[in-house]
Design an enzyme around this catalytic site. Sequence first.
Site, mmCIF file in Angstrom:
data_model
loop_
_atom_site.group_PDB
_atom_site.id
_atom_site.type_symbol
_atom_site.label_atom_id
_atom_site.label_comp_id
_atom_site.label_asym_id
_atom_site.label_seq_id
_atom_site.Cartn_x
_atom_site.Cartn_y
_atom_site.Cartn_z
ATOM 1 N N CYS A 1 7.532 -1.071 -3.246
ATOM 2 C CA CYS A 1 7.876 -0.337 -2.014
ATOM 3 C C CYS A 1 9.311 0.207 -2.077
ATOM 4 O O CYS A 1 9.582 1.318 -1.640
ATOM 5 C CB CYS A 1 7.780 -1.228 -0.784
ATOM 6 S SG CYS A 1 6.385 -2.323 -0.747
ATOM 7 N N ASP A 2 10.244 -0.595 -2.575
ATOM 8 C CA ASP A 2 11.665 -0.270 -2.409
ATOM 9 C C ASP A 2 12.413 0.081 -3.699
ATOM 10 O O ASP A 2 13.580 0.461 -3.645
ATOM 11 C CB ASP A 2 12.382 -1.468 -1.742
ATOM 12 C CG ASP A 2 11.838 -1.736 -0.349
ATOM 13 O OD1 ASP A 2 11.353 -0.778 0.280
ATOM 14 O OD2 ASP A 2 11.885 -2.896 0.093
ATOM 15 N N CYS B 1 9.458 -6.507 -2.077
ATOM 16 C CA CYS B 1 8.449 -5.592 -2.629
ATOM 17 C C CYS B 1 9.119 -4.531 -3.496
ATOM 18 O O CYS B 1 9.628 -3.525 -2.992
ATOM 19 C CB CYS B 1 7.656 -4.950 -1.505
ATOM 20 S SG CYS B 1 6.405 -3.809 -2.107
#
Length: 312
Positions: free
Chosen positions: A138-139, A135
Amino acid sequence: MQNYEFDTIILGGGPGGFAAGIYAARGAASTAIIDISMLGGQPSNYLELENYPGFSNIGGYELMEKFEEHADKFGVNKFPMQEIVSVDLLSNPKVIITKDSEFKAKTVIIATGAKPMRLGVPGEEEFIGRGVSFCAVCDGAFYKDKTVAVVGGGNSAVEEAMYLTKFASKVYLIHRRNELRADKIVQERAFKNDKLEFVWDTIVKEIKGKELVNSLIIENVKSGEVSELSVNGIFPYIGILPNVDNFSGQIAQDQKGFIITDETMKTSVDGVYAVGDVRVTPLRQVITAASDGAVGAVYAVKYVEAIKEVTV
Ligand code: NAP
């Protein structure tokens, strides 16, 4: 143990699930959406969408919030964060047992979506959260001024690679062929991005590191040459597999496990419908999932009405 009974239970709260919920509830069926995590599905992780009609640019999370508000307006019951213990699609009513509750339904609409495929190479599982991520949204911010690799040649790989260039100083896009599968417009943007370097005809053989990932062993599939590429992170975007863990085998599926439906979204089991990414379909988009949800719910409601007529 809580007991619930609905006309229609939708498994999965992504775009297909919400659209199905809206149509089922408007069709006067008592309706609930059950999800193993937060509602919103995969699009909640998309930075932005440019192809959902009516919104030339909207955040994925924002669009899914609008879907949810719309479902709320028509009284769709929501059960997020449900740990599913078992699903019996073959019984009538259908039964879904979660850690705390038992749900019964005349019809089930499966809208559980799909999950990222794994590369299946040494180091992949070991370094999840320590350099291996599925992701970028997300990261990505963890990789400010670092070097990362994205694997794959589809829309996801190319779009996420471009997203990562906002943080990383360099992004390698490793693809097993010398031609991308992504949409042409996406490709054109990617080829103009100076921070993106394409590594063609190449596969990842191993992910290496100590505490964190620090390199990849890669192989050129044409020359057979094996080399080591220094990276701080790797984002495999090589496609998806259906989320069917709790009911695989109860309905007809293709070789990869995607659910086979007819044009009304009916599966091989009476009263069970499948919509969106989880089913065999030529296009997996928010709009196609939503469209599937509408079709599936309309036919699920017809099925409920037919049962009620018989039992009256
Ligand atoms: P995809 O389109 O199936 O692409 C997967 C890519 O990974 C392909 O380039 C494939 O290579 C490569 N690949 C597959 N297995 C591999 C392996 N074992 N090792 C190395 N490479 C491998 O998957 P996706 O990009 O996740 O997209 C899934 C669906 O969502 C698609 O329908 C896509 O259009 C849609 N989507 C749309 C948008 C958008 O419209 N904004 C955004 C994201 C996703 P080959 O090309 O050689 O097969």
